[in-house]
Motif scaffolding. Structure first.
Motif, PDB file in Angstrom:
ATOM      1  N   ALA A   9       6.029   1.324  11.035  1.00  0.00           N
ATOM      2  CA  ALA A   9       6.249   2.080   9.802  1.00  0.00           C
ATOM      3  C   ALA A   9       5.937   3.566   9.969  1.00  0.00           C
ATOM      4  O   ALA A   9       6.642   4.411   9.421  1.00  0.00           O
ATOM      5  CB  ALA A   9       5.409   1.491   8.666  1.00  0.00           C
ATOM      6  N   CYS A  10       4.901   3.883  10.739  1.00  0.00           N
ATOM      7  CA  CYS A  10       4.517   5.289  10.922  1.00  0.00           C
ATOM      8  C   CYS A  10       5.526   6.046  11.782  1.00  0.00           C
ATOM      9  O   CYS A  10       5.489   7.280  11.845  1.00  0.00           O
ATOM     10  CB  CYS A  10       3.118   5.387  11.508  1.00  0.00           C
ATOM     11  SG  CYS A  10       2.935   4.600  13.118  1.00  0.00           S
ATOM     12  N   ALA A  13       8.820   6.009   8.346  1.00  0.00           N
ATOM     13  CA  ALA A  13       8.690   6.559   6.991  1.00  0.00           C
ATOM     14  C   ALA A  13       8.396   8.061   6.924  1.00  0.00           C
ATOM     15  O   ALA A  13       9.079   8.774   6.186  1.00  0.00           O
ATOM     16  CB  ALA A  13       7.638   5.781   6.200  1.00  0.00           C
ATOM     17  N   ALA A  29      11.930  12.267   6.984  1.00  0.00           N
ATOM     18  CA  ALA A  29      11.376  11.017   6.456  1.00  0.00           C
ATOM     19  C   ALA A  29      12.469   9.953   6.387  1.00  0.00           C
ATOM     20  O   ALA A  29      13.617  10.239   6.060  1.00  0.00           O
ATOM     21  CB  ALA A  29      10.803  11.251   5.062  1.00  0.00           C
ATOM     22  N   GLY A  30      12.108   8.738   6.761  1.00  0.00           N
ATOM     23  CA  GLY A  30      13.045   7.620   6.693  1.00  0.00           C
ATOM     24  C   GLY A  30      13.940   7.456   7.901  1.00  0.00           C
ATOM     25  O   GLY A  30      14.652   6.470   8.009  1.00  0.00           O
ATOM     26  N   GLU A  69       6.183  -3.786   5.170  1.00  0.00           N
ATOM     27  CA  GLU A  69       6.829  -3.360   3.934  1.00  0.00           C
ATOM     28  C   GLU A  69       5.871  -2.530   3.071  1.00  0.00           C
ATOM     29  O   GLU A  69       6.249  -1.521   2.492  1.00  0.00           O
ATOM     30  CB  GLU A  69       7.344  -4.571   3.154  1.00  0.00           C
ATOM     31  CG  GLU A  69       8.473  -5.312   3.838  1.00  0.00           C
ATOM     32  CD  GLU A  69       8.042  -6.164   5.039  1.00  0.00           C
ATOM     33  OE1 GLU A  69       6.837  -6.521   5.173  1.00  0.00           O
ATOM     34  OE2 GLU A  69       8.911  -6.462   5.878  1.00  0.00           O
ATOM     35  N   ILE A  72       5.408   0.912   4.680  1.00  0.00           N
ATOM     36  CA  ILE A  72       6.563   1.775   4.403  1.00  0.00           C
ATOM     37  C   ILE A  72       6.456   2.348   2.994  1.00  0.00           C
ATOM     38  O   ILE A  72       6.656   3.548   2.772  1.00  0.00           O
ATOM     39  CB  ILE A  72       7.892   1.009   4.582  1.00  0.00           C
ATOM     40  CG1 ILE A  72       8.118   0.631   6.042  1.00  0.00           C
ATOM     41  CG2 ILE A  72       9.073   1.796   4.016  1.00  0.00           C
ATOM     42  CD1 ILE A  72       8.709   1.662   6.942  1.00  0.00           C
ATOM     43  N   THR A  73       6.112   1.513   2.017  1.00  0.00           N
ATOM     44  CA  THR A  73       5.974   1.966   0.635  1.00  0.00           C
ATOM     45  C   THR A  73       4.876   3.016   0.513  1.00  0.00           C
ATOM     46  O   THR A  73       5.075   4.069  -0.107  1.00  0.00           O
ATOM     47  CB  THR A  73       5.685   0.774  -0.295  1.00  0.00           C
ATOM     48  OG1 THR A  73       6.796  -0.121  -0.249  1.00  0.00           O
ATOM     49  CG2 THR A  73       5.453   1.230  -1.727  1.00  0.00           C
ATOM     50  N   LEU A  75       3.542   4.944   2.879  1.00  0.00           N
ATOM     51  CA  LEU A  75       3.913   6.167   3.604  1.00  0.00           C
ATOM     52  C   LEU A  75       5.008   6.935   2.869  1.00  0.00           C
ATOM     53  O   LEU A  75       4.981   8.171   2.835  1.00  0.00           O
ATOM     54  CB  LEU A  75       4.326   5.831   5.036  1.00  0.00           C
ATOM     55  CG  LEU A  75       3.163   5.395   5.938  1.00  0.00           C
ATOM     56  CD1 LEU A  75       3.689   4.753   7.217  1.00  0.00           C
ATOM     57  CD2 LEU A  75       2.264   6.568   6.264  1.00  0.00           C
ATOM     58  N   ASN A  76       5.960   6.235   2.265  1.00  0.00           N
ATOM     59  CA  ASN A  76       6.989   6.909   1.457  1.00  0.00           C
ATOM     60  C   ASN A  76       6.344   7.630   0.274  1.00  0.00           C
ATOM     61  O   ASN A  76       6.716   8.764  -0.047  1.00  0.00           O
ATOM     62  CB  ASN A  76       8.036   5.918   0.958  1.00  0.00           C
ATOM     63  CG  ASN A  76       9.021   5.514   2.026  1.00  0.00           C
ATOM     64  OD1 ASN A  76       9.224   6.214   3.008  1.00  0.00           O
ATOM     65  ND2 ASN A  76       9.645   4.371   1.832  1.00  0.00           N
ATOM     66  N   GLU A  79       4.535  10.659   1.515  1.00  0.00           N
ATOM     67  CA  GLU A  79       5.539  11.666   1.882  1.00  0.00           C
ATOM     68  C   GLU A  79       6.010  12.413   0.629  1.00  0.00           C
ATOM     69  O   GLU A  79       6.083  13.640   0.619  1.00  0.00           O
ATOM     70  CB  GLU A  79       6.717  10.993   2.581  1.00  0.00           C
ATOM     71  CG  GLU A  79       7.809  11.919   3.029  1.00  0.00           C
ATOM     72  CD  GLU A  79       7.451  12.791   4.210  1.00  0.00           C
ATOM     73  OE1 GLU A  79       7.993  13.914   4.281  1.00  0.00           O
ATOM     74  OE2 GLU A  79       6.648  12.379   5.058  1.00  0.00           O
TER      75      GLU A  79
END
Length: 88
Positions: A9-10, A13, A29-30, A69, A72-73, A75-76, A79
């Motif tokens: 994830a790091c 994201a 990002a992403g 999951e 990711i949430t 880190l999003n 961000e």
């Protein structure tokens, strides 16, 4: 805490503003980092060319959560909270 196997994830994201080998302008990002291998490990882990922000990242429960999951949430969200406002 240790990195969760099969996460990455790091490497997906967050945006990274410093150069990464293969991504001289960093990454948005992403976007998956080009150094993320199919097994979701870093191809340049331990290499001096790895960006400082990546070297300094330490897996922590408050960032990594309990699953890929959730990471990711989180880190999003981080961000978007730290994104500079766009100027007109």
């Amino acid at each position: 805490m240790f990195c969760r196997s099969g996460c990455g994830a790091c490497c997906i994201a967050p945006s990274i503003s410093s150069p990464i080998p293969g991504m001289p302008h960093g990454k948005p990002a992403g976007v998956v980092c080009v150094q993320l291998l199919p097994d979701l490990t870093c191809a340049i882990f331990g290499d001096p060319s790895r960006p400082k922000v990546c070297k300094d990242f330490t897996p922590e429960q408050y960032v990594c959560g309990n699953s890929k999951e959730e990471a990711i949430t989180i880190l999003n969200d981080l961000e978007s909270y730290t994104r500079s406002p766009k100027t007109v």
